[in-house]
Enzyme design. Structure first.
Site, PDB file in Angstrom:
ATOM      1  N   HIS A   1     -57.930   3.700 -49.084  1.00 36.36           N
ATOM      2  CA  HIS A   1     -57.832   2.884 -48.034  1.00 36.36           C
ATOM      3  C   HIS A   1     -57.105   3.323 -46.884  1.00 36.36           C
ATOM      4  O   HIS A   1     -57.355   3.501 -45.971  1.00 36.36           O
ATOM      5  CB  HIS A   1     -57.406   1.591 -48.743  1.00 36.36           C
ATOM      6  CG  HIS A   1     -57.588   0.438 -47.818  1.00 36.36           C
ATOM      7  ND1 HIS A   1     -58.586  -0.364 -47.514  1.00 36.36           N
ATOM      8  CD2 HIS A   1     -56.800   0.057 -46.683  1.00 36.36           C
ATOM      9  CE1 HIS A   1     -58.378  -1.200 -46.606  1.00 36.36           C
ATOM     10  NE2 HIS A   1     -57.087  -0.932 -45.865  1.00 36.36           N
ATOM     11  N   GLU A   2     -55.733   3.587 -47.286  1.00 36.77           N
ATOM     12  CA  GLU A   2     -54.816   3.948 -46.432  1.00 36.77           C
ATOM     13  C   GLU A   2     -55.204   5.425 -45.764  1.00 36.77           C
ATOM     14  O   GLU A   2     -54.809   5.770 -44.643  1.00 36.77           O
ATOM     15  CB  GLU A   2     -53.498   4.046 -46.953  1.00 36.77           C
ATOM     16  CG  GLU A   2     -53.115   2.654 -47.266  1.00 36.77           C
ATOM     17  CD  GLU A   2     -52.997   1.711 -46.106  1.00 36.77           C
ATOM     18  OE1 GLU A   2     -52.846   1.905 -44.992  1.00 36.77           O
ATOM     19  OE2 GLU A   2     -53.338   0.398 -46.404  1.00 36.77           O
TER      20      GLU A   2
ATOM     21  N   HIS B   1     -57.370   5.021 -43.209  1.00 33.97           N
ATOM     22  CA  HIS B   1     -56.531   4.648 -41.827  1.00 33.97           C
ATOM     23  C   HIS B   1     -55.997   5.636 -41.082  1.00 33.97           C
ATOM     24  O   HIS B   1     -55.981   5.772 -40.054  1.00 33.97           O
ATOM     25  CB  HIS B   1     -55.727   3.512 -42.068  1.00 33.97           C
ATOM     26  CG  HIS B   1     -56.362   2.115 -42.346  1.00 33.97           C
ATOM     27  ND1 HIS B   1     -57.050   1.352 -41.675  1.00 33.97           N
ATOM     28  CD2 HIS B   1     -55.901   1.077 -43.328  1.00 33.97           C
ATOM     29  CE1 HIS B   1     -57.450   0.283 -42.130  1.00 33.97           C
ATOM     30  NE2 HIS B   1     -56.891   0.162 -43.106  1.00 33.97           N
TER      31      HIS B   1
END
Length: 515
Positions: free
Chosen positions: A167-168, A171
């Site tokens: 997920h990160e 980003h």
């Protein structure tokens, strides 16, 4: 209930860490060197929270973010579209989940008019509640030790950590692609929950356009969605991937039999046994096993053909009586080998007889009525075990061993016997390896998908908050000139999403812990 030992380990461990941190920071001799060590290693400690941040991965992130710029642009555009759709879809999904939870709560609440219900209505409600298991919710609250087995915590937390890291990474790469300064990557542990984060330069983030912000904010849930899809693909292709070492399609292999399982015993199931049939239902994989048990549980007890001469030879005079649930018992000697059977004679009169179960059902065909047993000149009858309402007699074939005769609720067999569809080609191969891989991939699919759904909710402090704000900036700025009106619209949407999510979590926790 959450195991006390788990609570003791968690609370005791965090207490020891926090006290050690407090003592070192209060020490005259170690204070400065300890604080310097924490700062140099990017560590910070607070009650029930440890955080580690580093810049050693910055070069890798910048390399990923600047490679194949056009492809990344299209990739994150897809992610932006997915994120906006997911944000609005999350309202529908949370609303549906909340309605399902409320309906389940109402179904579980005792009605004031049902205190004197008959055994038949009790049986009906039990059947309907069991069938509701097939209509499971998409989102469920998970509590370790209650609806998450303690022996599967490793799978759970590993999948959570990997989902968070992916997920990160999404980003971080998207931010670098949009020319936002990337300060670092980190991992944290909150109580027992592991996670990850990226540190972006806030000023740069505020200066870029709302569409660019959307690409960054949607990248996390987009990567989680893709990870879940890859997990599904891996799960589907697992038999092909493991084909050189394991084969499938011939039955299910027993990997574990619980100590309290009714299937344990000299003529029961053992680790390494290959089950090929449950009654007349062929079993080639785990799905067949589950479907066969479902069919056996929800359909009437199947019968067995027996010749009139064999029936006369095995039976002996008995006195039948009714059980409390309305079924008939005719074996009065409490034998573990004899079972009461019912059948209809040539005059269509229902009779009961006590027979040795193995001799009665071994090497016989299954039946529903006497018509199914008409073969040859000899007279045959269809004898059906007369058991309690939810109890079944199940003939389990696991050659070359003798058939196991199981008497009990099919669900007990389901929950106390662990199986796999993968049979090792060589003796040195572990029978547990495919189960470990399969279980972990299933957790990864569930948790990565859940992270994508929950983070998309327009709720305070989640990605959905920033996705919503950027979406409103990109779409309503030219329509609504007054920023206060736009902010008010965003606030009420966020409030609605937060209330909806909080209601789902609260009621979900209550449903899991209170029952």
């Amino acid at each position: 209930m959450i195991p006390v030992s788990l609570l003791v380990v968690v609370v005791g461990g965090w207490t020891a860490v926090y006290l050690a941190d407090l003592v070192l920071k209060s020490s005259v001799y170690f204070k400065h060197s300890y604080e310097d060590w924490l700062e140099n290693n990017g560590l910070s400690i607070s009650p029930f929270h440890i955080r580690w941040q580093t810049s050693i991965f910055n070069r890798a992130f910048y390399s990923w973010g600047r490679r194949k710029a056009r492809m990344l642009y299209q990739w994150f555009n897809f992610g932006m579209v997915f994120g906006v759709i997911a944000m609005f879809s999350s309202f529908f999904l949370l609303g549906k989940t909340l309605m399902q939870t409320l309906a389940q709560m109402m179904a579980d609440s005792p009605s004031p008019y049902s205190s004197s219900s008959s055994s038949s209505s009790s049986s009906s409600s039990s059947s309907s509640s069991s069938s509701s298991l097939h209509n499971e919710q998409v989102l469920q609250v998970v509590v370790p030790g209650i609806n998450l087995p303690v022996n599967q915590l490793t799978y759970f937390f590993a999948a959570v950590l990997i989902s968070g890291v992916v997920h990160e990474i999404g980003h971080g790469i998207a931010a670098i692609r949009e020319q936002v300064r990337f300060n670092g990557f980190g991992i944290f542990l909150f109580i027992i929950y592991p996670g990850a984060f990226v540190d972006l330069f806030t000023t740069h983030l505020q200066l870029i356009s709302p569409v660019q912000q959307l690409r960054i904010f949607c990248a996390g849930i987009w990567h989680n969605f893709v990870l879940a899809l890859l997990g599904i693909l891996a799960l589907v292709l697992l038999p092909v991937i493991l084909l050189p070492f394991y084969y499938t399609g011939v039955g299910v292999l027993i990997t574990e039999v619980a100590e309290d399982s009714p299937a344990i015993g000299p003529r029961g199931l053992f680790v390494g046994d290959l089950v090929t049939h449950l009654q007349d239902c062929p079993v080639t994989n785990v799905q067949d096993w589950n479907e066969c048990l479902d069919t056996i549980a929800y359909e009437p007890q199947i019968g067995y053909c027996i010749s009139a001469s064999t029936l006369q030879q095995l039976s002996f005079p008995v006195r039948a009586y009714k059980r409390l649930d309305g079924s008939t018992e005719c074996c009065n000697n409490h034998s573990l080998t004899d079972v009461c059977f019912s059948y209809r004679n040539n005059f269509n009169k229902r009779l009961h007889t006590c027979l040795p179960a193995r001799k009665a059902v071994e090497a016989t065909q299954v039946c529903r009525s006497n018509k199914d047993c008409k073969s040859g000149a000899s007279s045959s009858f269809c004898i059906v075990p007369s058991l309690e309402t939810h109890t079944r007699l199940i003939k389990v074939k696991h050659p070359p061993q003798i058939d196991m005769l199981y008497v009990g609720h099919p669900l007990h067999l389901h929950y106390t016997v662990s199986i796999t569809s993968f049979i090792p080609r060589f003796n040195f191969l572990s029978i547990d390896l495919p189960v470990i891989v399969e279980t972990f991939v299933k957790y990864l699919i569930s948790l990565s998908g859940a992270l994508a759904i929950v983070n998309a909710v327009p709720c305070f402090a989640l990605d959905g908050q920033w996705i919503l704000n950027s979406f409103l900036d990109a779409t309503l700025t030219s329509v609504i000139g007054d920023n206060d009106v736009k902010d008010l619209i965003g606030f009420f949407i966020l409030l609605g999403g937060s209330v909806l999510l909080a209601a789902n979590v609260t009621l979900g926790l209550w449903m899991v812990t209170a029952r």
